[in-house]
Write an enzyme that holds these catalytic residues in place. Structure first.
Site, PDB file in Angstrom:
ATOM      1  N   THR A 180    -123.631  31.335  39.232  1.00 18.76           N
ATOM      2  CA  THR A 180    -124.004  29.971  39.451  1.00 18.76           C
ATOM      3  C   THR A 180    -125.091  29.480  39.547  1.00 18.76           C
ATOM      4  O   THR A 180    -124.699  28.018  39.757  1.00 18.76           O
ATOM      5  CB  THR A 180    -122.394  29.003  39.904  1.00 18.76           C
ATOM      6  OG1 THR A 180    -122.131  29.280  41.193  1.00 18.76           O
ATOM      7  CG2 THR A 180    -122.075  29.938  38.877  1.00 18.76           C
TER       8      THR A 180
ATOM      9  N   ARG B 140    -115.770  28.758  45.870  1.00 18.54           N
ATOM     10  CA  ARG B 140    -115.949  27.092  45.206  1.00 18.54           C
ATOM     11  C   ARG B 140    -115.843  27.377  43.766  1.00 18.54           C
ATOM     12  O   ARG B 140    -115.962  26.587  43.093  1.00 18.54           O
ATOM     13  CB  ARG B 140    -116.865  25.979  46.031  1.00 18.54           C
ATOM     14  CG  ARG B 140    -118.019  26.559  45.805  1.00 18.54           C
ATOM     15  CD  ARG B 140    -118.808  25.408  46.349  1.00 18.54           C
ATOM     16  NE  ARG B 140    -120.536  25.601  46.879  1.00 18.54           N
ATOM     17  CZ  ARG B 140    -120.891  26.462  47.740  1.00 18.54           C
ATOM     18  NH1 ARG B 140    -120.285  27.020  48.492  1.00 18.54           N
ATOM     19  NH2 ARG B 140    -121.730  26.434  47.765  1.00 18.54           N
ATOM     20  N   SER B 141    -116.873  28.536  43.490  1.00 19.41           N
ATOM     21  CA  SER B 141    -117.687  28.311  42.245  1.00 19.41           C
ATOM     22  C   SER B 141    -116.453  29.592  41.002  1.00 19.41           C
ATOM     23  O   SER B 141    -116.254  29.447  39.744  1.00 19.41           O
ATOM     24  CB  SER B 141    -118.555  28.930  42.246  1.00 19.41           C
ATOM     25  OG  SER B 141    -119.687  27.939  42.350  1.00 19.41           O
TER      26      SER B 141
ATOM     27  N   CYS C 171    -141.619  34.509  45.178  1.00 20.90           N
ATOM     28  CA  CYS C 171    -141.698  34.147  44.223  1.00 20.90           C
ATOM     29  C   CYS C 171    -143.515  33.675  44.047  1.00 20.90           C
ATOM     30  O   CYS C 171    -143.889  33.473  43.259  1.00 20.90           O
ATOM     31  CB  CYS C 171    -141.165  33.109  43.667  1.00 20.90           C
ATOM     32  SG  CYS C 171    -141.426  31.491  44.967  1.00 20.90           S
TER      33      CYS C 171
ATOM     34  N   HIS D  66    -144.806  27.817  39.330  1.00 15.31           N
ATOM     35  CA  HIS D  66    -145.520  28.549  41.010  1.00 15.31           C
ATOM     36  C   HIS D  66    -147.408  28.319  39.590  1.00 15.31           C
ATOM     37  O   HIS D  66    -147.748  29.220  38.745  1.00 15.31           O
ATOM     38  CB  HIS D  66    -145.698  29.282  41.649  1.00 15.31           C
ATOM     39  CG  HIS D  66    -144.566  28.945  42.237  1.00 15.31           C
ATOM     40  ND1 HIS D  66    -144.327  27.794  42.737  1.00 15.31           N
ATOM     41  CD2 HIS D  66    -143.736  29.200  42.770  1.00 15.31           C
ATOM     42  CE1 HIS D  66    -143.182  27.426  43.205  1.00 15.31           C
ATOM     43  NE2 HIS D  66    -142.836  28.988  43.712  1.00 15.31           N
TER      44      HIS D  66
END
Length: 354
Positions: A11, A39-40, A129, A260
């Protein structure tokens, strides 16, 4: 029999992109299991035409899974990656937890796919990344001309700091857009944000990012280098297999949501021309040359966002440095910079297990 796949962190910002990638590529999986925090748990997400229910992270969540892609914070990966691997799951981890572990391969499928088969801990790491943005292009050039030195200035999107970075830029941009004076001085921007109820303590950065650039991405480490800058050096050496590669990096955060950009100054052991380099890059299926600056054609973050390839432009022979090329490289940091490369590693392992 098709391997079963788990996505841990389903999520999150990168997890959402990962699901989009899964939905738009060939379905090579048996079961797909979505895993996230408690919680998800219970959320419903459509994957390959089926509505899947997110389950909470637990040892049992990995039962029957062959490959698990992790997109969670370092500390979560450090704890749960080995737990999954102990169950026989091949873990493909997008965090920094295992990247520099000598027993964990750091893989870019275009550059070193063979390393994915050597995983004594059952874990494969996905690079940072920023490093990933330039690896497909540099890997191809290194194979022919042998890279020896690398100087990089990165211009990193706020999404590299997670969802909080995206939200902060949105709030700041909305706040200063109504103030014609906001762009004149940093203290005016800060004052405008304060008037709008935006406190600096709520931001991932110590100074406003709207109408600004911040010459520090990551946390400050020994010698004044940041964690992002050290990743560029250490990960480039490991991926390319050049232990003594000379690297200098300056990582900058810019007010861009996604993608980026890197200004790359690359020196090689052998003579190389722009024409030769372009010809080689044009052969690469995941690299796109966009290099007609006289016509205003070059890669920008806004153009590249949402796309899978790495884009290369402004390629030129360095003015005063022999055997050196300068170029501008742009990649979507949420796709190739994170989700896509992780998924492509998982595809490599799936072929191996088939």
């Amino acid at each position: 029999m098709k391997p079963n796949l788990a996505l841990v962190g389903a999520t999150g910002a990168v997890g959402t992109v990962m699901i989009d990638i899964i939905n738009n590529r060939e379905n090579i999986w048996g079961e797909i299991r979505l895993i996230a925090s408690a919680r998800s748990a219970g959320k419903k997400i459509a994957v390959n035409g089926k509505e899947l229910t997110v389950v909470a992270l637990s040892p049992e969540a990995f039962d029957g899974i062959d490959i698990a892609m992790f997109d969670v914070p370092d500390e979560i990966s450090a704890e749960w990656g080995p737990i999954a691997a102990a169950k026989g799951v091949v873990v493909v981890d997008n965090s920094a937890a295992f990247r520099m572990d000598p027993e964990v391969p750091l893989v870019v499928p275009e550059v070193n796919p063979e390393m994915a088969k050597s995983r004594p801990k059952g874990i494969i790491a996905n690079p940072n990344c920023t490093t990933l943005t330039m690896m497909a292009a540099l890997g191809a050039l290194h194979k022919k001309w042998q890279l020896t030195e690398l100087v990089v200035a990165s211009y990193q999107a706020v999404s590299g700091a997670g969802s909080s970075g995206i939200e902060q830029l949105k709030k700041e941009t909305a706040a200063v857009a109504t103030n014609a004076e906001a762009g004149l001085a940093s203290d005016t921007v800060a004052k405008t944000l304060k008037q709008q109820g935006l406190n600096s303590s709520d931001s991932p950065w110590p100074t406003p990012i709207a109408l600004n650039v911040i010459p520090l991405a990551g946390s400050v480490k020994e010698g004044g280098h940041t964690s992002e800058e050290l990743k560029v050096r250490n990960e480039s050496r490991k991926i390319l297999g050049i232990k003594d590669l000379k690297v200098a990096a300056t990582c900058v955060r810019v007010p861009v949501q996604v993608s980026h950009s890197l200004a790359v100054h690359a020196t090689f052991a052998n003579d190389i021309t722009v024409e030769q380099a372009k010809a080689e890059l044009e052969k690469q299926p995941t690299v796109v040359l966009m290099d007609e600056p006289e016509k205003g054609i070059f890669p920008t973050p806004a153009f590249v966002a949402g796309q899978d390839p790495t884009y290369v432009g402004r390629m030129r022979q360095s003015m005063d440095f022999p055997k050196t090329l300068d170029m501008f490289v742009v990649g979507d940091n949420l796709r190739k910079g994170a989700a896509l490369n992780t998924y492509e590693i998982a595809e490599l392992v799936a072929k191996e297990l088939a």
